[in-house]
Design a protein around this motif. Sequence first.
Motif, PDB file in Angstrom:
ATOM      1  N   THR A 135       2.576 -80.275  16.330  1.00 48.63           N
ATOM      2  CA  THR A 135       1.365 -79.515  16.615  1.00 48.63           C
ATOM      3  C   THR A 135       1.117 -78.504  15.506  1.00 48.63           C
ATOM      4  O   THR A 135       2.022 -77.761  15.115  1.00 48.63           O
ATOM      5  CB  THR A 135       1.477 -78.763  17.952  1.00 48.63           C
ATOM      6  OG1 THR A 135       1.775 -79.691  18.993  1.00 48.63           O
ATOM      7  CG2 THR A 135       0.173 -78.038  18.281  1.00 48.63           C
ATOM      8  N   THR A 151      -6.440 -76.298  17.185  1.00 48.95           N
ATOM      9  CA  THR A 151      -5.051 -76.687  17.439  1.00 48.95           C
ATOM     10  C   THR A 151      -5.024 -78.182  17.728  1.00 48.95           C
ATOM     11  O   THR A 151      -5.751 -78.667  18.596  1.00 48.95           O
ATOM     12  CB  THR A 151      -4.465 -75.914  18.631  1.00 48.95           C
ATOM     13  OG1 THR A 151      -4.484 -74.512  18.319  1.00 48.95           O
ATOM     14  CG2 THR A 151      -3.035 -76.347  18.916  1.00 48.95           C
ATOM     15  N   THR A 152      -4.205 -78.898  16.968  1.00 51.01           N
ATOM     16  CA  THR A 152      -4.100 -80.349  17.119  1.00 51.01           C
ATOM     17  C   THR A 152      -2.649 -80.745  17.343  1.00 51.01           C
ATOM     18  O   THR A 152      -1.770 -80.382  16.555  1.00 51.01           O
ATOM     19  CB  THR A 152      -4.655 -81.074  15.876  1.00 51.01           C
ATOM     20  OG1 THR A 152      -6.054 -80.793  15.760  1.00 51.01           O
ATOM     21  CG2 THR A 152      -4.458 -82.585  15.987  1.00 51.01           C
ATOM     22  N   ALA A 153      -2.425 -81.479  18.422  1.00 56.67           N
ATOM     23  CA  ALA A 153      -1.111 -82.066  18.703  1.00 56.67           C
ATOM     24  C   ALA A 153      -1.195 -83.560  18.425  1.00 56.67           C
ATOM     25  O   ALA A 153      -2.126 -84.235  18.883  1.00 56.67           O
ATOM     26  CB  ALA A 153      -0.720 -81.820  20.151  1.00 56.67           C
ATOM     27  N   THR A 201      -6.815 -82.377  20.596  1.00 57.23           N
ATOM     28  CA  THR A 201      -7.329 -81.272  19.800  1.00 57.23           C
ATOM     29  C   THR A 201      -8.189 -80.333  20.631  1.00 57.23           C
ATOM     30  O   THR A 201      -8.837 -80.757  21.591  1.00 57.23           O
ATOM     31  CB  THR A 201      -8.108 -81.829  18.575  1.00 57.23           C
ATOM     32  OG1 THR A 201      -8.449 -80.762  17.696  1.00 57.23           O
ATOM     33  CG2 THR A 201      -9.359 -82.568  19.007  1.00 57.23           C
ATOM     34  N   CYS A 229      -0.664 -82.497  10.459  1.00 52.61           N
ATOM     35  CA  CYS A 229       0.153 -83.299  11.390  1.00 52.61           C
ATOM     36  C   CYS A 229       0.590 -84.608  10.737  1.00 52.61           C
ATOM     37  O   CYS A 229       1.740 -85.042  10.881  1.00 52.61           O
ATOM     38  CB  CYS A 229      -0.636 -83.587  12.670  1.00 52.61           C
ATOM     39  SG  CYS A 229      -0.867 -82.144  13.736  1.00 52.61           S
TER      40      CYS A 229
END
Length: 362
Positions: free
Chosen positions: A21, A57-59, A113, A136
Amino acid sequence: MTYTEFLPSEYAKTVSEGKVTYRAPSNIALVKYWGKKEDQIPANPSISFTLDACATTTALTYSKLAEKGSGFSFELLFEGKDKPDFRPKIEAFFNRIESYLPFLKDYHLKIETSNSFPHSSGIASSASGMAALALCLMHIEKQLDPSINEEFFDQKASFLARLGSGSACRSIEGDLVQWGYHKGIPASSDLFAVKYPFPVHEVFHKYHDTILLVDKGQKQVSSTIGHNLMHGHPFAEQRFSQAHENITKLKEVFATGNLKGFIEVVESEALTLHAMMMTSMPYFILMKPNTLKIIEKIWQFRSTSKTHLCFTLDAGANVHVLYPQEEKEKVHQFIKDELVAYCENGQYICDRIGFGAKLLLP
């Protein structure tokens, strides 16, 4: 550096699955990037403040497929919901970067996201979104090739982010970031952004940006269309030269804390960006009546209060109000008393200068 330096050799390791993340900030250009060549190469250099509160925020959850796919295997969730209209942009991004990340078709990718700012708030999320996704993906590559060092990791993340959205390359690091070749800036490149390498006065390390949401609607002109309008524009070459000159001017401004010089460059750049759109073919006026009213109010207040707030604009109606930390209370009161009335539903976002993207816990 050249394109070939971002092409990996055979990976030393294998990775079956994992999750990573990243939180990547948006940025606001002080010297504007407007006009591009093939492969997201900028027609002129730009420089930006990295923001802090406005971020994506991106996982990314990745799992190796039984065999390499013919296409890209991925799912995308935005704010926890399926977002099929985002898929074509991600598909196009993966096609652009596959040669630089040849493992892409080896994995199924789950992309989750979210933005810290309201969707359709008028704040461009492509820069922060593509930067977070690129970071990522670089995390996966570093698992496959542990020899990748931090400097190359950031450079390649910026390089990849640029291929998704040009200004995204400026959202990897902070607080002042420059992109595009400029003869006066060592290591500057059209391929990726770099941290501004010269001395910066302390006043610029704590700058604030309050974003006044004048119009939260969908962009009237897409970034791609807008940049393409610079091809054959009658004033294009003068504009590109102006950008180079303004970055040169900012060297003295940043070193000495010359706020008057800062205001002159930043406001001129904002108005020039809109002037280029108003004189293109077809032509567009992206400012709204309330944009102009805010600008006039800022000029009046700056004159009477002897403060150093100024404005900048992106390719839209919203106004970024920039000001030093020492004037925060006075400017905040002015914004509440005089400017909020011109914002859609009275909405605005308080932000400040940030220091780049961050790796979060999975």
